[in-house]
Each structure stands twice: as C-alpha cells, then as structure tokens.
Scaffold this motif. Sequence first.
Motif, PDB file in Angstrom:
ATOM      1  N   UNK A   1       0.818  -1.211   0.000  1.00  0.00           N
ATOM      2  CA  UNK A   1       0.000   0.000   0.000  1.00  0.00           C
ATOM      3  C   UNK A   1       0.853   1.262   0.000  1.00  0.00           C
ATOM      4  N   UNK A   2       1.970   1.244   0.718  1.00  0.00           N
ATOM      5  CA  UNK A   2       2.861   2.405   0.693  1.00  0.00           C
ATOM      6  C   UNK A   2       3.397   2.624  -0.722  1.00  0.00           C
ATOM      7  N   UNK A   3       3.769   1.539  -1.373  1.00  0.00           N
ATOM      8  CA  UNK A   3       4.248   1.607  -2.754  1.00  0.00           C
ATOM      9  C   UNK A   3       3.129   2.067  -3.690  1.00  0.00           C
ATOM     10  N   UNK A   4       1.923   1.529  -3.468  1.00  0.00           N
ATOM     11  CA  UNK A   4       0.787   1.864  -4.324  1.00  0.00           C
ATOM     12  C   UNK A   4       0.410   3.332  -4.182  1.00  0.00           C
ATOM     13  N   UNK A   5       0.521   3.872  -2.977  1.00  0.00           N
ATOM     14  CA  UNK A   5       0.232   5.293  -2.783  1.00  0.00           C
ATOM     15  C   UNK A   5       1.155   6.155  -3.634  1.00  0.00           C
ATOM     16  N   UNK A   6       2.435   5.801  -3.643  1.00  0.00           N
ATOM     17  CA  UNK A   6       3.395   6.560  -4.441  1.00  0.00           C
ATOM     18  C   UNK A   6       3.138   6.380  -5.933  1.00  0.00           C
ATOM     19  N   UNK A   7       2.802   5.153  -6.331  1.00  0.00           N
ATOM     20  CA  UNK A   7       2.593   4.867  -7.756  1.00  0.00           C
ATOM     21  C   UNK A   7       1.328   5.519  -8.293  1.00  0.00           C
ATOM     22  N   UNK A   8       0.304   5.589  -7.459  1.00  0.00           N
ATOM     23  CA  UNK A   8      -1.001   6.089  -7.909  1.00  0.00           C
ATOM     24  C   UNK A   8      -1.231   7.553  -7.584  1.00  0.00           C
ATOM     25  N   UNK A   9      -0.413   8.101  -6.675  1.00  0.00           N
ATOM     26  CA  UNK A   9      -0.631   9.469  -6.241  1.00  0.00           C
ATOM     27  C   UNK A   9      -1.793   9.623  -5.286  1.00  0.00           C
ATOM     28  N   UNK A  10      -2.264   8.520  -4.715  1.00  0.00           N
ATOM     29  CA  UNK A  10      -3.417   8.548  -3.806  1.00  0.00           C
ATOM     30  C   UNK A  10      -2.931   8.274  -2.377  1.00  0.00           C
ATOM     31  N   UNK A  11      -2.845   9.335  -1.601  1.00  0.00           N
ATOM     32  CA  UNK A  11      -2.260   9.241  -0.269  1.00  0.00           C
ATOM     33  C   UNK A  11      -3.106   8.403   0.683  1.00  0.00           C
ATOM     34  N   UNK A  12      -4.378   8.196   0.353  1.00  0.00           N
ATOM     35  CA  UNK A  12      -5.219   7.360   1.196  1.00  0.00           C
ATOM     36  C   UNK A  12      -4.673   5.963   1.385  1.00  0.00           C
ATOM     37  N   UNK A  13      -4.018   5.437   0.377  1.00  0.00           N
ATOM     38  CA  UNK A  13      -3.404   4.112   0.525  1.00  0.00           C
ATOM     39  C   UNK A  13      -2.280   4.145   1.561  1.00  0.00           C
ATOM     40  N   UNK A  14      -1.522   5.229   1.573  1.00  0.00           N
ATOM     41  CA  UNK A  14      -0.445   5.333   2.556  1.00  0.00           C
ATOM     42  C   UNK A  14      -1.021   5.409   3.975  1.00  0.00           C
ATOM     43  N   UNK A  15      -2.080   6.188   4.146  1.00  0.00           N
ATOM     44  CA  UNK A  15      -2.677   6.293   5.471  1.00  0.00           C
ATOM     45  C   UNK A  15      -3.195   4.942   5.942  1.00  0.00           C
ATOM     46  N   UNK A  16      -3.812   4.195   5.043  1.00  0.00           N
ATOM     47  CA  UNK A  16      -4.290   2.855   5.409  1.00  0.00           C
ATOM     48  C   UNK A  16      -3.117   1.954   5.792  1.00  0.00           C
ATOM     49  N   UNK A  17      -2.028   2.052   5.049  1.00  0.00           N
ATOM     50  CA  UNK A  17      -0.845   1.245   5.359  1.00  0.00           C
ATOM     51  C   UNK A  17      -0.290   1.583   6.732  1.00  0.00           C
ATOM     52  N   UNK A  18      -0.236   2.858   7.044  1.00  0.00           N
ATOM     53  CA  UNK A  18       0.321   3.266   8.324  1.00  0.00           C
ATOM     54  C   UNK A  18      -0.562   2.832   9.487  1.00  0.00           C
ATOM     55  N   UNK A  19      -1.846   2.789   9.267  1.00  0.00           N
ATOM     56  CA  UNK A  19      -2.734   2.276  10.316  1.00  0.00           C
ATOM     57  C   UNK A  19      -2.509   0.779  10.541  1.00  0.00           C
ATOM     58  N   UNK A  20      -2.331   0.051   9.463  1.00  0.00           N
ATOM     59  CA  UNK A  20      -2.014  -1.376   9.599  1.00  0.00           C
ATOM     60  C   UNK A  20      -0.689  -1.546  10.334  1.00  0.00           C
ATOM     61  N   UNK A  21       0.307  -0.781   9.931  1.00  0.00           N
ATOM     62  CA  UNK A  21       1.628  -0.892  10.544  1.00  0.00           C
ATOM     63  C   UNK A  21       1.573  -0.504  12.023  1.00  0.00           C
ATOM     64  N   UNK A  22       0.832   0.525  12.331  1.00  0.00           N
ATOM     65  CA  UNK A  22       0.656   0.926  13.724  1.00  0.00           C
ATOM     66  C   UNK A  22       0.029  -0.215  14.535  1.00  0.00           C
ATOM     67  N   UNK A  23      -0.989  -0.852  13.967  1.00  0.00           N
ATOM     68  CA  UNK A  23      -1.652  -1.960  14.664  1.00  0.00           C
ATOM     69  C   UNK A  23      -0.713  -3.142  14.858  1.00  0.00           C
TER      70      UNK A  23
END
Length: 395
Positions: free
Chosen positions: A313-335
């Motif tokens: 998801x972190x990679x996908x956020x960068x590839x797609x330009x959609x930061x929502x994927x990064x936020x979702x990834x960080x929530x998973x990582x935090x958990x």
Amino acid sequence: MTFSRRTLLGAAAASPVALSAAPAEASSSLFRESLDYALGKLRQVAPNVTSFPEETKFEKWVYVNSGGWVGGFWPGMHWLAFLDSGDEQFRKWAVESALRLSPRRTDTSIHDLGFLFYPSWVTAYRLTGDASWRDGAVQAASSLIQRYNDKGRFIRAWGALGTPNNAGRAIMDTMMNLDLLTFASEQTGDPRYLDVAVAHALTTRAKFIRPDGSTPHVFDFDPETGADIGPNTNQGYSPTSCWSRGQAWGIYGFTTMYRRTRRREFLEAARKLADFALDALTPDHIPVWDYRSPLAPNDVKDSSAGAIMACGLIDLAAASGRIGYRLAALRILDALCRTCLTTRSERHEAILARGTRNRRIEVGIEVSLPYGDYYLMEALLRVLKPRELARAIGL
C-alpha cells in the motif's frame, strides 16, 4: 448515513488537506522503537542460527535446512538491519546465510526463486556492488523461466518439471517472484525474463481478479493446451474465498510490475485488490487469514498478510498518487507494532506474532513466520528511511 472503507479511502485520496490532520505519521516514534526491537531480537537470536527459520513452535524457530521457499527472508532481514544500523555484524550474518542458498540457483523444481534470491542476493548486490551476487540472482532467474508454460502464459507453481501433478497450476504468490525476472532483464539486457514476467502478470490479472477485486489462491489450466479449468485453492478457505496473504502478494506484486513497466493495467489491478482488502479489513486493522472464511471477521488473524499489505500500500500510494493508501498502510503498521510484536516474551526468537501459515490444513496457527518479520522490517524502513530502502530493494 454509513460509508464503506472504500468510500472513505477515495475521499481521503481526493482531499489532501483533510489528510494532514490524520494521525498516520504520528506513529514514527513507535515505528522507530519497533525497528529497534527487531534489530535487538536479531542480535540476540542470530548467533545460534545455522539454518533457515520456517516458523516458530513454542516461541522457538523451527528450521528448513534447504531454505524451502522461505530461505531468502533470513539473510534479507539482516541486510535490512545492516542498512538501518550500519553494523558490520549484520552484514556478516547476511552474507553467511545468503551464501548457504548458493545450490538453489539452479533449482528448477520451485516457483519461488524470487522469494529465495531477491531479499538475499539482489539486495546484497545493490548494497555491496559485488557482481557475484548479481550473477547468482540472474542464474536463479534463468532457472525460474524454465517453469513458464507458453500455452497458458503462466509460470507453473508446484512440482518438478516434467511431472504431471500440478503441471497446470498458477498461484497468486508468483506475482512476488516476477521482480527477480525484471532484475535479470535490467542487468543483462535480455528481454526474455521481462517478457515472461509481463505475460504471467497479464494472465494473473485476467484469470484471478474477480469483478469485486477479490482473488482465489490458485487458478488451474490444462497444461497441454493452456485452456482454463478454473479457480482453486491451496491455502485459502475455498476456491471462491479470498486468502488474505495471497491478496497482499497481489497488491505488492502488481504495484511492482507497474513500476517496472508503466503498464496502466497493472496499476489498476493493484488498486482493485487493495480496495477489496481495505473494505474487508476488520477495525483492528489486522487481516483475517481469509476474508471470506465463514468465521470472518472473527477468525484467526494473519499478521504476515498485514505486513506485506502495508508494504504494498505504501508503494501503491506513491505509484497512484493517492495518499489514502499510505494512510491505510500506516494504520495497519501501527496496529502490527502495537498488538503483534513478541515483546511480552523474552524467550521468543521471532519479531512478529499472530501469523498464520496454513489455516486450511491447520498448520502454523498463531505462530511467527520469517516473511512476517521480513516485511514488517521492510514496511518500517519504507516509513523511516525511504531513500535508503529504495536503493536496497530497487524502488
């Protein structure tokens, strides 16, 4: 009014101003502490490890001497630890364990040569510049493409070449082995490796991805004609279910193939898989082992699926330009860092608990897995040291 996670993700991606208030990046101190914990655990355990960890039993590693399909993750963890710390002891452990994989370079009986040689030998080449690592990885890629079925345009999953059992099986996991092939084409200038990788990815996109973005673990073909037989499973609940680790392999693998080729259909495939998985994710942000298990969302979890998914998801956020994927990834990582580390047991030899190896046949339930540990470290470095990690794994 209620909103699905997909709706919220889309809104987040469309509203960068609102995202600045999200708590996602506020976990950096937790992530740093978690990576320090991982390095400390490796320092504690590595001196007594002379083989390849496969899973834990009673908090201790059980080994597979050949490396099985998981052998690349142990040296890979040490390369990541060396990248973060600069500690030459990690480099020494990485080299020693990676070299034990040397006999597998010519192994044509397995589809997982990318898992074996990308985190170990490709990363070694990128970090050291030693051409012997590159040459060995290219040799492994040459072994892997021998498993390509040109009738069905897929890389065969299990079984030795020339044997009939499983001869027509393709699996979602193989999306993660394709980057070894793109590396080989990049290094040699020979397009054959990339051609096979693209063909397999296109077949996976066409045959595995359902209209809702879910996927089966397996798709069967007639090995002689390449004709479709249909979806199946080995580690998922059923042919119509959605094994969460397979879904995570797909998110990561399709995003990688988009970065290597810039083919838009691979980015679209990654987004479709990600959107389904995020819709299916439980409020604790740790994936259930199969999103369509009859006991979901209350069935056992698979932390390794979460770690892989966070990377993708972190990679996908960068590839797609959609930061929502990064936020979702960080929530998973935090958990993962808050609820799945092995910090409650000093005797535990692994880093990440709550993994599930194969729930379907009741093997490896609530255990630690080397790929869970590896991708947790990779995800943490994607956040904490993105430039350094990009150099190491080719982002």
